[in-house]
Design a protein around this motif. Structure first.
Motif, short mmCIF file in Angstrom:
data_model
loop_
_atom_site.label_atom_id
_atom_site.label_comp_id
_atom_site.label_asym_id
_atom_site.label_seq_id
_atom_site.Cartn_x
_atom_site.Cartn_y
_atom_site.Cartn_z
N ALA A 239 0.83 -1.21 0.00
CA ALA A 239 0.00 0.00 0.00
C ALA A 239 0.86 1.25 0.00
O ALA A 239 0.59 2.21 -0.74
CB ALA A 239 -0.93 -0.01 1.21
N LEU A 240 1.90 1.28 0.83
CA LEU A 240 2.75 2.46 0.92
C LEU A 240 3.55 2.69 -0.36
O LEU A 240 3.71 3.83 -0.81
CB LEU A 240 3.70 2.34 2.12
CG LEU A 240 3.04 2.39 3.50
CD1 LEU A 240 4.06 2.11 4.60
CD2 LEU A 240 2.37 3.73 3.73
N THR A 241 4.05 1.62 -0.95
CA THR A 241 4.83 1.75 -2.19
C THR A 241 3.97 2.29 -3.32
O THR A 241 4.37 3.18 -4.08
CB THR A 241 5.43 0.40 -2.59
OG1 THR A 241 6.25 -0.10 -1.53
CG2 THR A 241 6.29 0.54 -3.85
N ILE A 242 2.74 1.76 -3.43
CA ILE A 242 1.83 2.22 -4.47
C ILE A 242 1.44 3.68 -4.24
O ILE A 242 1.48 4.52 -5.15
CB ILE A 242 0.58 1.34 -4.53
CG1 ILE A 242 0.95 -0.08 -5.01
CG2 ILE A 242 -0.48 1.94 -5.45
CD1 ILE A 242 -0.17 -1.08 -4.89
N SER A 243 1.08 3.99 -2.99
CA SER A 243 0.62 5.36 -2.68
C SER A 243 1.72 6.39 -2.86
O SER A 243 1.43 7.57 -3.07
CB SER A 243 0.07 5.42 -1.26
OG SER A 243 1.08 5.14 -0.32
N SER A 244 2.98 5.99 -2.82
CA SER A 244 4.07 6.95 -2.97
C SER A 244 4.13 7.51 -4.39
O SER A 244 4.66 8.60 -4.61
CB SER A 244 5.41 6.30 -2.62
OG SER A 244 5.74 5.27 -3.55
N VAL B 135 1.20 7.65 -6.47
CA VAL B 135 -0.11 8.17 -6.87
C VAL B 135 -0.17 9.70 -6.90
O VAL B 135 -0.63 10.29 -7.87
CB VAL B 135 -1.23 7.59 -5.99
CG1 VAL B 135 -2.55 8.30 -6.25
CG2 VAL B 135 -1.38 6.09 -6.26
N PRO B 136 0.31 10.42 -5.85
CA PRO B 136 0.23 11.88 -5.89
C PRO B 136 0.97 12.49 -7.08
O PRO B 136 0.50 13.45 -7.69
CB PRO B 136 0.87 12.31 -4.56
CG PRO B 136 0.70 11.13 -3.67
CD PRO B 136 0.84 9.94 -4.56
N TRP C 294 -1.05 11.89 -10.28
CA TRP C 294 -2.23 12.76 -10.29
C TRP C 294 -1.85 14.20 -10.61
O TRP C 294 -2.50 14.87 -11.42
CB TRP C 294 -2.93 12.68 -8.94
CG TRP C 294 -4.06 13.67 -8.79
CD1 TRP C 294 -4.09 14.78 -7.99
CD2 TRP C 294 -5.30 13.66 -9.48
NE1 TRP C 294 -5.27 15.45 -8.13
CE2 TRP C 294 -6.04 14.79 -9.05
CE3 TRP C 294 -5.87 12.81 -10.42
CZ2 TRP C 294 -7.30 15.09 -9.52
CZ3 TRP C 294 -7.14 13.11 -10.90
CH2 TRP C 294 -7.84 14.23 -10.45
N THR D 209 2.38 -5.45 -5.99
CA THR D 209 3.03 -4.14 -5.86
C THR D 209 3.60 -3.67 -7.18
O THR D 209 3.35 -2.55 -7.63
CB THR D 209 4.16 -4.20 -4.82
OG1 THR D 209 3.64 -4.64 -3.57
CG2 THR D 209 4.83 -2.84 -4.65
N VAL E 153 2.67 -0.46 -9.49
CA VAL E 153 3.70 0.58 -9.52
C VAL E 153 4.25 0.75 -10.93
O VAL E 153 4.48 1.87 -11.40
CB VAL E 153 4.84 0.24 -8.53
CG1 VAL E 153 6.04 1.16 -8.74
CG2 VAL E 153 4.34 0.39 -7.10
N LEU F 137 1.90 2.87 -12.93
CA LEU F 137 2.02 4.29 -12.58
C LEU F 137 3.30 4.90 -13.16
O LEU F 137 3.29 6.02 -13.68
CB LEU F 137 2.01 4.45 -11.06
CG LEU F 137 0.70 4.05 -10.34
CD1 LEU F 137 0.89 4.08 -8.83
CD2 LEU F 137 -0.44 4.97 -10.76
#
Length: 220
Positions: free
Chosen positions: A14-19, A21-22, A25, A66, A70, A73
């Motif tokens: 979750a943390l690796t993916i969310s890093s 995303v911002p 976006w 993951t 990733v 993205l």
């Protein structure tokens, strides 16, 4: 310990993916990828591809999940980088617009209140009797420098027809917002120089006089 190990694995997913995303976006929203290094993105893509291959070979689900997401993205960022920031092109942009003003604090307050300006630190040069502020708009990509010298004449004491700044234009998103901000400024006592209308070149806009008489265009 065996009970918690999978939890930390999925937390890492979750943390690796969310890093990423911002950044994806922000890049999609602004179409700006100037600050992203092309070679860094290429290395990221190669690294995630290698990890994904490794995860498939050993059938490790967290690694596969993951790096699949990733990698997607990272590929999106790479495509945006190649599309919007070709190394063969050098983009020229306006760094800022400067305006001489009589009431420095009052003008800063006007643009901060109605146009969401972020005021920078005040600069003072006593020897030249010069003071100024930089106002930042749109995530600091657009700037106005408001400058003051007590020896300069106010706008109303100059000739009405002079070469110089014609107007500042602010995009507020849509026609409704143009109408709402125009009415708010009118109610607060500012002169509406031109009512909201669609111009010949297709813009829907109004024109307001700021506290020192400069024309401010409110458009979509």
């Amino acid at each position: 310990m065996d009970l918690y190990a999978p939890l930390f694995g999925y937390l890492a997913v979750a943390l690796t993916i969310s890093s990423f995303v911002p950044q994806v976006w922000q890049s999609l929203k602004t179409r700006s990828v100037e600050d992203l290094s092309l070679w860094t993105l290429i290395i990221f893509v190669c690294s995630s591809s290698s990890w994904l291959t490794y995860g498939i070979l050993i059938f490790d689900l967290p690694i596969i999940m993951t790096n699949t997401i990733v990698l997607s993205l990272q590929m999106a960022l790479l495509v945006l980088k190649l599309k919007h920031n070709s190394p063969r092109q050098h983009k020229i942009k306006i760094e800022h617009v400067a305006i001489w003003v009589n009431d420095l604090e009052g003008m800063c307050e006007f643009y901060s209140k109605y146009f969401q300006a972020e005021r920078g630190a005040k600069y003072e040069n006593p020897a030249k009797k010069f003071t100024s502020y930089f106002l930042r708009f749109d995530h600091r990509k657009t700037r106005i420098e408001l400058m003051h010298n007590p020896e300069y004449l106010p706008k109303e004491k100059q000739e009405s027809k002079i070469n110089g700044l014609a107007h500042l234009a602010f995009s507020v998103g849509n026609k409704q917002h143009v109408d709402e901000l125009t009415n708010q400024l009118r109610a607060d006592g500012y002169a509406v120089l031109s009512e909201p209308r669609t111009t010949g070149d297709g813009y829907y806009e109004s024109v307001i006089a700021d506290p020192e008489g400069n024309a401010v265009e409110v458009t979509i």
